[in-house]
Design a protein around this motif. Structure first.
Motif, PDB file in Angstrom:
ATOM      1  N   LYS A 105       0.795  -1.223   0.000  1.00 24.14           N
ATOM      2  CA  LYS A 105       0.000   0.000   0.000  1.00 24.14           C
ATOM      3  C   LYS A 105       0.830   1.277   0.000  1.00 24.14           C
ATOM      4  N   GLU A 106       2.152   1.149  -0.036  1.00 19.95           N
ATOM      5  CA  GLU A 106       2.971   2.358  -0.033  1.00 19.95           C
ATOM      6  C   GLU A 106       4.305   2.098  -0.706  1.00 19.95           C
ATOM      7  N   THR A 107       4.888   3.180  -1.213  1.00 21.26           N
ATOM      8  CA  THR A 107       6.215   3.151  -1.799  1.00 21.26           C
ATOM      9  C   THR A 107       7.049   4.210  -1.090  1.00 21.26           C
ATOM     10  N   LEU A 108       8.250   3.821  -0.649  1.00 23.77           N
ATOM     11  CA  LEU A 108       9.100   4.724   0.121  1.00 23.77           C
ATOM     12  C   LEU A 108      10.503   4.747  -0.458  1.00 23.77           C
ATOM     13  N   LEU A 109      11.185   5.873  -0.293  1.00 28.10           N
ATOM     14  CA  LEU A 109      12.569   6.017  -0.731  1.00 28.10           C
ATOM     15  C   LEU A 109      13.438   6.310   0.486  1.00 28.10           C
ATOM     16  N   PHE A 110      14.535   5.562   0.633  1.00 25.40           N
ATOM     17  CA  PHE A 110      15.477   5.753   1.742  1.00 25.40           C
ATOM     18  C   PHE A 110      16.825   6.197   1.183  1.00 25.40           C
ATOM     19  N   ASN A 111      17.372   7.256   1.778  1.00 23.12           N
ATOM     20  CA  ASN A 111      18.694   7.736   1.383  1.00 23.12           C
ATOM     21  C   ASN A 111      19.409   8.272   2.618  1.00 23.12           C
ATOM     22  N   GLU A 112      20.466   9.079   2.402  1.00 19.90           N
ATOM     23  CA  GLU A 112      21.249   9.577   3.532  1.00 19.90           C
ATOM     24  C   GLU A 112      20.437  10.490   4.448  1.00 19.90           C
ATOM     25  N   SER A 113      19.460  11.178   3.884  1.00 17.42           N
ATOM     26  CA  SER A 113      18.636  12.054   4.722  1.00 17.42           C
ATOM     27  C   SER A 113      17.778  11.267   5.702  1.00 17.42           C
ATOM     28  N   ASN A 635      -3.764 -18.983  -8.679  1.00 22.26           N
ATOM     29  CA  ASN A 635      -4.303 -17.843  -7.929  1.00 22.26           C
ATOM     30  C   ASN A 635      -4.849 -16.842  -8.938  1.00 22.26           C
ATOM     31  N   LEU A 636      -6.167 -16.742  -9.009  1.00 20.89           N
ATOM     32  CA  LEU A 636      -6.815 -15.825  -9.940  1.00 20.89           C
ATOM     33  C   LEU A 636      -6.896 -14.450  -9.278  1.00 20.89           C
ATOM     34  N   VAL A 637      -6.211 -13.486  -9.864  1.00 21.78           N
ATOM     35  CA  VAL A 637      -6.093 -12.156  -9.273  1.00 21.78           C
ATOM     36  C   VAL A 637      -6.719 -11.122 -10.205  1.00 21.78           C
ATOM     37  N   ILE A 638      -7.585 -10.288  -9.653  1.00 24.48           N
ATOM     38  CA  ILE A 638      -8.160  -9.185 -10.429  1.00 24.48           C
ATOM     39  C   ILE A 638      -7.134  -8.057 -10.494  1.00 24.48           C
ATOM     40  N   SER A 639      -6.776  -7.645 -11.693  1.00 27.28           N
ATOM     41  CA  SER A 639      -5.772  -6.581 -11.839  1.00 27.28           C
ATOM     42  C   SER A 639      -6.411  -5.213 -12.045  1.00 27.28           C
ATOM     43  N   SER A 640      -7.616  -5.165 -12.588  1.00 30.38           N
ATOM     44  CA  SER A 640      -8.304  -3.878 -12.720  1.00 30.38           C
ATOM     45  C   SER A 640      -9.794  -4.104 -12.938  1.00 30.38           C
ATOM     46  N   LEU A 650      -8.322  -0.471  -6.462  1.00 36.99           N
ATOM     47  CA  LEU A 650      -8.372  -1.778  -5.818  1.00 36.99           C
ATOM     48  C   LEU A 650      -7.605  -1.817  -4.505  1.00 36.99           C
ATOM     49  N   THR A 651      -6.810  -0.773  -4.210  1.00 38.21           N
ATOM     50  CA  THR A 651      -6.100  -0.741  -2.925  1.00 38.21           C
ATOM     51  C   THR A 651      -7.036  -0.330  -1.792  1.00 38.21           C
ATOM     52  N   GLN A 652      -8.177   0.200  -2.155  1.00 34.43           N
ATOM     53  CA  GLN A 652      -9.162   0.606  -1.156  1.00 34.43           C
ATOM     54  C   GLN A 652     -10.285  -0.436  -1.115  1.00 34.43           C
ATOM     55  N   GLY A 653     -10.778  -0.706   0.070  1.00 38.13           N
ATOM     56  CA  GLY A 653     -11.859  -1.671   0.192  1.00 38.13           C
ATOM     57  C   GLY A 653     -11.354  -3.106   0.159  1.00 38.13           C
ATOM     58  N   GLU A 654     -12.270  -4.036  -0.002  1.00 40.49           N
ATOM     59  CA  GLU A 654     -11.934  -5.458   0.081  1.00 40.49           C
ATOM     60  C   GLU A 654     -12.409  -6.228  -1.142  1.00 40.49           C
ATOM     61  N   ILE A 655     -12.487  -5.561  -2.260  1.00 37.34           N
ATOM     62  CA  ILE A 655     -12.997  -6.229  -3.459  1.00 37.34           C
ATOM     63  C   ILE A 655     -12.121  -7.411  -3.843  1.00 37.34           C
ATOM     64  N   THR A 656     -10.800  -7.220  -3.811  1.00 38.20           N
ATOM     65  CA  THR A 656      -9.889  -8.275  -4.277  1.00 38.20           C
ATOM     66  C   THR A 656      -9.861  -9.475  -3.339  1.00 38.20           C
ATOM     67  N   THR A 657     -10.283  -9.301  -2.081  1.00 37.07           N
ATOM     68  CA  THR A 657     -10.297 -10.425  -1.148  1.00 37.07           C
ATOM     69  C   THR A 657     -11.671 -11.085  -1.081  1.00 37.07           C
ATOM     70  N   SER A 669     -22.353  -1.656 -16.346  1.00 36.92           N
ATOM     71  CA  SER A 669     -21.395  -2.113 -17.364  1.00 36.92           C
ATOM     72  C   SER A 669     -20.040  -2.296 -16.679  1.00 36.92           C
ATOM     73  N   ILE A 670     -19.512  -3.526 -16.731  1.00 38.90           N
ATOM     74  CA  ILE A 670     -18.322  -3.884 -15.960  1.00 38.90           C
ATOM     75  C   ILE A 670     -17.244  -4.416 -16.894  1.00 38.90           C
ATOM     76  N   PHE A 671     -16.008  -3.956 -16.652  1.00 44.66           N
ATOM     77  CA  PHE A 671     -14.854  -4.411 -17.432  1.00 44.66           C
ATOM     78  C   PHE A 671     -13.786  -4.879 -16.440  1.00 44.66           C
ATOM     79  N   VAL A 672     -13.430  -6.160 -16.507  1.00 43.18           N
ATOM     80  CA  VAL A 672     -12.515  -6.751 -15.534  1.00 43.18           C
ATOM     81  C   VAL A 672     -11.300  -7.344 -16.265  1.00 43.18           C
ATOM     82  N   ASP A 673     -10.107  -6.972 -15.798  1.00 48.98           N
ATOM     83  CA  ASP A 673      -8.862  -7.610 -16.247  1.00 48.98           C
ATOM     84  C   ASP A 673      -8.360  -8.495 -15.113  1.00 48.98           C
ATOM     85  N   PHE A 674      -7.818  -9.657 -15.458  1.00 45.92           N
ATOM     86  CA  PHE A 674      -7.325 -10.567 -14.430  1.00 45.92           C
ATOM     87  C   PHE A 674      -6.040 -11.244 -14.888  1.00 45.92           C
TER      88      PHE A 674
END
Length: 745
Positions: A105-113, A635-640, A650-657, A669-674
């Motif tokens: 759920k997050e991306t972080l960058l670590f450096n000298e600071s 493992n069938l995973v919904i990508s969008s 898809l990072t919000q809520g529990e649709i993918t679970t 009208s629904i469009f699903v990529d998996f």
């Protein structure tokens, strides 16, 4: 300070010349890599391969390699290390830009600071909740739970800052290796010296064997900690990376001063170089990763991209023979006829070779008695006797009564099982076989000879002009139950019994007239392959064959049948798309994705569950025991998901679970990529869907689904997965959609 036991200097064990190679595929920038210098690899727990290079980051998932967009947006390059933590977070080290963390759920960058000792990252190592970071100037530690840099004492025994090259763990203790100051134990936030080995580049501890591997600049050391056996020191130079692979340890190295480099394996007894076996002609290798589920070993190189070695492949390729024209089997011997003449192979060793000049010389010595005899006027298919040795073509080889019989464009030869030519006849024929121990030979223009005495050249000739049922254009033959069946290219199926021919096509018994192959089945079954790709199973127990069943061309997943075999209730069929295996429990496809690069099969045979294929590139051997239905965890995973053209986060809520989606009536009208994770060969997957259990399965061209203007109601959408590598068919729930009715006041 630890004292190393006395080293035993051992020579590198080199493999014997291996003719047959393991299936290895190579991927480059043309296949999606961001660059061809692969410095580091990581196979994560979800089956995704992370590929780091100086130019940036690529990932391979479901058989596709794509450039990582997150790394591109952050201009994060010079990737040197990749690790995964227990929460499936990915930590990416860069030489110059610090560390990029990719969590769920997050991306972080670590450096000298953030408190890193330096941003030039050499290595990363995860132990429990800590990330150990080897930099160009020492060690940093990040608490994975808090994502904070842990204070690390500067009071250590390093007299000068030193590049930290790798980490390993014994028990609960983590050790660090350095380039200039040896090996240290990390304890209570401090470094404690363990060994003074200099220029340690890579390390690995094998917990199962309690063995420590150290890669130094000019040698490899293998220390068996709790053994009385002296440790091993080998002069393998330039080691870059170690990798545990099942019960072995592999490592790769880059060429140093024209020595060393390549890929090596330790099985607990000896070191073996594997470049030749894996067909990797490269001495500058930098990284390794192992996919234990699919048995793929990935090898990263300095300039030639990524190699994928299938350690569990049933296929072997032998290029020693060049183009192969026909083969025959006798016991454990394979008789290979082709560009090199005859090669007799036993237990993967060529025990004898008979070049084409030997066949030509024998023809010249014995042709005289056939000149003026085997002519067109005498109803023979004539030979051009002046054909030189290098232009000899081998048509067909048959084993009969401890002899090898082979037809060529310069005549017909009989050889003993040792490969010595014993007889020659000036006969030109494409198709022949033995019926009740008598040679039956066909003329492509029409007419058949049954030889009462081959040595005396005595035969009965049945001419096409003497009866409409005498075959012509014969492409295959098979003897069963005292009858000889012959397949005509244009005139259907013939049968020879009681010294006469019958045409089952003319009699209306078998309606197909354009045939290609015949194959004996179990009991009284005969399989007949047509020119259109259909295969019939006939019951030939009596003189009136009956069709038991038909295998449609669509089942074969290809066109243009090139060979046909029946082995243990399975049909093995060659087509323009590879090899299809039809099993009562499933259908398999074996093709280029699994390493079969040549479909131009000239001859084939089966021996001891091994399918042997002669092609214009060489000899392939395929273990048929591979084709057993396998249980595979997908493992069938919904990508969008898009609803009325609006993409859901898809990072919000529990649709993918929960895989449940409730929508108002006007958002229907629904469009699903998996994606389907877990398949070894994604291109072997075929998908079907249905929106309700009462409906028929519909084909999907791509792993995406578009459902427009759904009515009010519930739609438990299912995906049917057909895996032609495992032979398995599974049904997976994709999404349960509920369209609410309109609200009425």
């Amino acid at each position: 300070m630890m004292r190393w036991v006395v080293f035993l200097l051992v020579g590198l064990t080199m493999p014997l010349l291996r003719a047959q190679t393991t299936v290895t595929k190579r991927y480059t920038t043309e296949d999606g890599l961001i660059a061809n210098d692969i410095r580091v690899l990581l196979m994560d727990t979800n089956g995704v391969l992370w590929i780091g290079s100086r130019a940036g980051l690529s990932v391979r998932q479901q058989g596709r390699i794509v450039i990582d967009e997150e790394a591109i947006q952050r201009r994060f390059t010079n990737i040197t290390s990749l690790v995964e933590d227990e929460d499936q977070g990915i930590w990416i080290g860069s030489y110059g830009q610090g560390i990029l963390y990719r969590g769920k759920k997050e991306t972080l960058l670590f450096n000298e600071s953030c408190g890193l000792t330096a941003t030039r990252i050499n290595s990363l190592f995860v132990s429990s909740s800590k990330l150990y970071i080897g930099t160009s100037q020492g060690i940093s530690i990040i608490d994975i739970t808090t994502k904070k840099v842990v204070p690390f004492s500067t009071q250590n025994t390093l007299t000068t800052p030193s590049p930290v090259s790798s980490f390993y763990q014994i028990g609960s203790t983590v050790f660090a290796t350095t380039i200039n100051h040896g090996v240290f134990r990390i304890e209570e936030g401090k470094l404690h010296p363990v060994s003074e080995q200099k220029e340690v580049v890579a390390s690995l501890f094998d917990k199962e064997r309690q063995t420590l591997f150290l890669g130094l600049k000019f040698e490899v050391e293998i220390h068996q900690l709790h053994s009385q056996i002296s440790s091993v020191k080998s002069k393998v130079k330039g080691t870059r990376f170690f990798q545990q692979v099942e019960d072995q340890v592999y490592w790769v190295g880059a060429d140093i001063l024209n020595e060393g480099g390549g890929i090596y394996a330790w099985d607990g007894q000896r070191i073996e170089k594997r470049n030749e076996q894996y067909d990797i002609k490269n001495a500058e290798l930098y990284s390794l990763a192992y996919d234990a589920k699919r048995k793929f070993l990935y090898v990263g190189s300095k300039k030639q991209g990524l190699f994928q070695v299938d350690l569990d492949s049933p296929l072997r390729f032998d290029p020693r023979f060049g183009p192969v024209e026909t083969i025959a089997l006798k016991g454990d011997s394979i008789y290979v006829f082709g560009t090199r003449g005859l090669c007799i192979v036993r237990q993967n060793t060529i025990v004898r070779t008979l070049d084409k000049s030997t066949f030509k010389a024998y023809q010249l010595q014995h042709k005289q008695s056939f000149i003026g005899v085997t002519t067109r006027e005498n109803n023979f298919f004539e030979i051009e006797h002046r054909i030189p040795a290098e232009q000899i073509q081998f048509y067909k080889a048959v084993v009969h009564q401890n002899s090898i019989w082979v037809s060529t464009n310069i005549g017909f030869f009989q050889l003993n099982i040792k490969g010595t030519i014993e007889k020659y006849w000036g006969i030109h024929t494409y198709q022949f076989d033995f019926f009740q121990n008598q040679l039956l030979e066909t003329d492509p223009y029409g007419g058949v000879r049954l030889y009462k005495n081959t040595a005396a050249f005595q035969y009965d000739y049945l001419d096409r002009e003497d009866g409409a049922f005498v075959p012509r254009d014969i492409v295959d033959m098979a003897e069963m139950k005292g009858r000889m069946y012959l397949a005509g290219a244009l005139d259907g199926l013939y049968v020879f019994e009681n010294n006469r021919f019958r045409s089952l096509y003319q009699e209306g018994i078998f309606a197909e007239n354009r045939l290609k192959f015949l194959e004996k089945g179990k009991d009284n079954q005969l399989f007949v392959a047509t020119d259109f790709g259909d295969i019939y199973c006939l019951d030939v127990s009596d003189s009136q064959p009956k069709v038991l069943y038909k295998i449609e061309q669509e089942t074969l997943l290809g066109h243009g049948i090139t060979f046909l075999h029946h082995v243990k209730n399975q049909l093995i069929v060659g087509t323009n798309k590879g090899i299809t295996v039809v099993d009562p429990k499933g259908v398999f496809l074996f093709n280029k994705e699994q390493g079969l690069d040549n479909y131009n099969v000239k001859s084939s045979a089966v021996v001891n569950d091994q399918l042997v294929l002669g092609t214009d590139a060489g000899l392939y051997t395929l273990d048929l025991q591979y084709f057993k239905p396998k249980k595979t965890a997908y493992n069938l995973v919904i990508s969008s998901i898009k609803v009325n053209e609006t993409k859901l986060d898809l990072t919000q809520g529990e649709i993918t679970t929960t895989k449940e989606l409730e929508l108002p009536y006007n958002q229907n009208s629904i469009f699903v990529d998996f994606v389907l994770l877990g398949a070894k060969y994604p291109d072997k997957l075929r998908f079907q869907y249905r929106v309700k259990p009462t409906e028929k399965w519909l084909d999907l061209e791509q792993p995406s689904l578009a459902l427009s203007y759904l009515n009010t109601g519930e739609y438990p959408i299912e995906i049917r997965v057909l895996d032609y590598n495992s032979g398995a068919v599974q049904i997976k729930t994709l999404l349960k959609v509920t369209i609410e009715p309109p609200f009425l006041l």
